[in-house]
Design an enzyme around this catalytic site. Structure first.
Site, mmCIF file in Angstrom:
data_model
loop_
_atom_site.group_PDB
_atom_site.id
_atom_site.type_symbol
_atom_site.label_atom_id
_atom_site.label_comp_id
_atom_site.label_asym_id
_atom_site.label_seq_id
_atom_site.Cartn_x
_atom_site.Cartn_y
_atom_site.Cartn_z
ATOM 1 N N HIS A 10 0.909 -1.097 0.028
ATOM 2 C CA HIS A 10 -0.134 0.156 0.070
ATOM 3 C C HIS A 10 0.923 1.225 -0.111
ATOM 4 O O HIS A 10 0.724 2.289 -0.769
ATOM 5 C CB HIS A 10 -0.877 0.087 1.275
ATOM 6 N N ASP A 63 8.346 5.894 8.369
ATOM 7 C CA ASP A 63 7.542 5.186 9.551
ATOM 8 C C ASP A 63 6.589 6.197 10.032
ATOM 9 O O ASP A 63 6.506 7.187 9.975
ATOM 10 C CB ASP A 63 8.722 5.121 10.851
#
Ligand code: IMP
Length: 188
Positions: A10, A63
């Site tokens: 994704h 992140d």
């Protein structure tokens, strides 16, 4: 050419959507890296440095996490673990008593770490504001997308196509900041 280190398809698709707009080539590698205990910034820095040394080429890592105000920023840096254990239904249960939409404020934060050979890593922050919905909605995207409601769209991330989400998501914001810096610095 920049190599995006991630095992999340994704994220790859979302990043491609953004990089295409700037005509920068992006390749993908799911080399993996140890997520150090710490902030998103710590993880992005150490992951980028590790992958760059391993591959000896310019890399980015990213992140991210969901920070819910009423839950003291939980799950934050534990987003991945919490998604696998409590899941979206667990989060909705924790927020059962919070009725007022403003009190359901949450934000996604994203940190991109970039590292090129023989240099220190740089980090770039992005954020998007929203609310935790009262039920799961939509089947696009992944993880918390179906409970992250964006007021100006009157939809959850899960109800937005990848193209729509990639116009203003946390990942779009951190990647765009990175790309602008990258373009400016590679022209010097
Ligand atoms: P990661 O360590 O950057 O992969 O992100 C930690 C966790 O945050 C992921 O495993 C997802 O559960 C959640 N997360 C990050 N970005 C998104 C997003 O764009 N949508 C939904 N959940 C996300």
């Amino acid at each position: 050419m920049i190599t995006f280190i991630t095992g999340n398809q994704h994220k790859v698709k979302e990043a491609e959507e953004i990089f295409q707009k700037f005509n920068i080539n992006l390749e993908h590698n799911d080399l993996g890296y140890n997520e150090v205990q710490g902030t998103l910034e710590d993880v992005a820095k150490s992951g980028a440095k590790y992958a760059c040394e391993k591959l000896n080429k310019p890399v980015i890592v990213e992140d991210a996490g969901l920070f819910i105000k009423a839950l003291n920023n939980f799950p934050g840096t534990y987003s991945s673990y919490v998604q696998e254990t409590l899941g979206n239904s667990g989060i909705l249960k924790l927020m059962n008593d919070i009725i007022n939409p403003e009190d359901r404020y949450a934000e996604f934060r994203s940190v991109v770490g970039y590292c090129a050979p023989n240099s220190e890593p740089e980090i770039f922050l992005g954020c998007v504001k929203g609310q935790i919905s009262t039920e799961e909605k939509g089947s696009f995207g992944f993880a918390y997308d179906s409970i992250f409601y964006v007021e100006k769209k009157c939809k959850t991330f899960g109800e937005l196509t990848r193209k729509e989400k990639s116009q203003f998501s946390h990942r779009k914001n951190s990647l765009k900041t990175f790309i602008e810096w990258y373009i400016e610095n590679s022209l010097e």
